[in-house]
Write an enzyme that holds these catalytic residues in place. Structure first.
Site, PDB file in Angstrom:
ATOM      1  CD  GLU A  52       6.049  10.700   3.796  1.00  0.00           C
ATOM      2  OE1 GLU A  52       5.827   9.438   3.759  1.00  0.00           O
ATOM      3  OE2 GLU A  52       5.981  11.290   4.976  1.00  0.00           O
ATOM      4  CB  CYS A  89       1.915   5.972   6.767  1.00  0.00           C
ATOM      5  SG  CYS A  89       1.133   7.906   6.756  1.00  0.00           S
ATOM      6  CB  SER A 113      32.567   7.631  38.618  1.00  0.00           C
ATOM      7  OG  SER A 113      31.502   8.147  38.835  1.00  0.00           O
ATOM      8  NE  ARG A 163      22.022  11.021  31.092  1.00  0.00           N
ATOM      9  CZ  ARG A 163      22.370  11.486  32.279  1.00  0.00           C
ATOM     10  NH1 ARG A 163      21.796  12.713  32.876  1.00  0.00           N
ATOM     11  NH2 ARG A 163      23.012  10.715  33.052  1.00  0.00           N
ATOM     12  CB  THR A 201      24.896   3.298  39.011  1.00  0.00           C
ATOM     13  OG1 THR A 201      25.832   2.581  38.444  1.00  0.00           O
ATOM     14  CG2 THR A 201      25.115   4.728  38.423  1.00  0.00           C
ATOM     15  NE  ARG A 210      22.276  17.826  34.581  1.00  0.00           N
ATOM     16  CZ  ARG A 210      22.487  16.617  34.680  1.00  0.00           C
ATOM     17  NH1 ARG A 210      21.359  15.755  35.015  1.00  0.00           N
ATOM     18  NH2 ARG A 210      23.490  16.034  34.822  1.00  0.00           N
ATOM     19  CB  VAL A 212      23.466  -2.565  35.068  1.00  0.00           C
ATOM     20  CG1 VAL A 212      22.895  -2.188  33.678  1.00  0.00           C
ATOM     21  CG2 VAL A 212      22.794  -2.542  36.215  1.00  0.00           C
ATOM     22  CB  SER A 272      23.468  -8.426  33.862  1.00  0.00           C
ATOM     23  OG  SER A 272      22.942  -6.884  33.696  1.00  0.00           O
TER      24      SER A 272
END
Length: 373
Positions: A51, A74, A167, A183, A195, A206, A299, A302
């Site tokens: 704003e 705000c 992989s 990321r 992993t 990167r 992971v 889970s």
């Protein structure tokens, strides 16, 4: 025309992706006589809000104009002065708002102050589109936990890696660049210790021009077999390792001299996984608003079982591993009946080079709220 100008404000807000956390992304447009006279977006945490940027561009012309803003302005003093005072002082007549701010420090008070000062306020303009823009912020404010995004790069038959753990690379360059973009936009990236050992990743941003500071790197350690020489600990930035009591004790000794590595002890749940609720609570206390889960299979499984996953990115390569001994994208005990499968709501399907990217959300029946009643 209200939606037209709000859509422009949303486009502006997206420019702040990856730079504003723990603040939300916000865009603002000032319109007078059907002409845009000022625009702005929150470019980075601690810098001017959208704003204020728009008002500075509009200058004296703001008097009698309309303001379109993606989030309630705000009304409290934070890193910057409250925006509502500047809006009122500018002479703006009407304010159109997409979403009310879920932050308890604002939460309706900004709108109330504008109305009490004689401005006309309308909320809910493109509310759904704007809330998707700040889905991590809304989750963090509503549930006091991070927004967990699960990313898998897999073959068409559902494998993350070969039987030998190979992989690299399942997906192509465009898909990998998109992963780096995720990321960049999220606060932390998380993997399991398997992993870490098999892929030896850096987990840094990167393939993005002008990235923000690197994300917090998080490891869920099932055992203490973690080398201090791993790429993760050589590439700068902070690393957070969660582990059960005896594993945590060993790691604290090993990494005692590493000031950028912190070991946090957490309990295990009934399935002998690390207690992800404790992990989420710890991350929330560090103002980590969003987390990218990059696996591996255990992971992923889970988090799926916990109901904590809020969003999925499936990157499907046009490859078939074949057989049944590869590393599954979700490694754990499958359900007995198809009727018990986890359902997702597909949001988008697009091609990235030769790879297919599917963006999806958990089905309503799989939400954390329904799991816990």
């Amino acid at each position: 025309m209200d939606e037209y100008y709000m859509r422009r404000a949303i486009q502006l807000a997206r420019r702040g992706a990856g730079f504003t956390s723990p603040n939300p992304m916000v865009g603002a447009v000032i319109v007078k006589d059907d002409e845009i006279i000022g625009e702005g977006f929150h470019a980075a945490y601690g810098e001017n809000h959208a704003e204020i940027q728009a008002l500075e561009e509009a200058g004296a012309q703001a008097e009698g104009a309309d303001l379109y803003v993606t989030l309630e302005p705000c009304s409290h003093q934070g890193k910057t002065p409250p925006c509502v005072l500047s809006i009122i002082e500018s002479g703006i007549d009407r304010v159109f708002i997409a979403n009310e701010d879920p932050n308890p420090r604002v939460s309706g008070s900004g709108c109330e102050e504008l109305i009490n000062s004689g401005l006309e306020v309308k909320t809910g303009v493109l509310a759904a589109e704007a809330s998707r823009l700040n889905e991590a912020f809304f989750k963090y404010m509503k549930d006091n936990r991070p927004f967990f995004v699960q990313k898998t790069a897999q073959t068409l038959d559902g494998y993350l890696a070969s039987s030998r753990g190979d992989s690299k690379w399942i997906t192509g360059e465009m898909a990998r660049k998109y992963g780096h973009r995720l990321r960049h936009e999220l606060d932390a990236v998380l993997v399991g210790s398997n992993t870490l050992k098999k892929d030896n990743p850096r987990l840094t941003v990167r393939a993005v021009s002008d990235p923000k500071s690197q994300p917090l790197r998080v490891v869920l350690a099932g055992d203490s077999d973690i080398s201090k020489q791993a790429n993760l600990f050589q590439s700068g930035g902070k690393v957070l390792i969660f582990a059960r009591d005896e594993v945590a004790a060993e790691l604290k000794v090993r990494f005692a001299a590493c000031d950028r590595t912190e070991i946090v002890e957490v309990r295990c749940d009934k399935n002998e996984f690390l207690d992800l609720d404790e992990v989420a609570e710890d991350l929330a206390n560090r103002e980590i608003m969003s987390v990218l889960i990059e696996g591996g299979g255990r992971v992923n499984y889970s988090f799926l079982q916990s109901g904590l996953t809020d969003k999925f990115y499936f990157f499907l390569a046009p490859k078939l591993l074949g057989g049944n001994d590869g590393v599954a994208a979700f490694s754990g005990k499958a359900v007995n009946l198809i009727s018990d499968t986890e359902k997702v709501q597909i949001e988008e399907i697009k091609m990235l080079g030769e790879d297919l990217m599917i963006t999806a959300y958990p089905g309503k029946e799989n939400s954390r709220e329904n799991r816990t009643g």
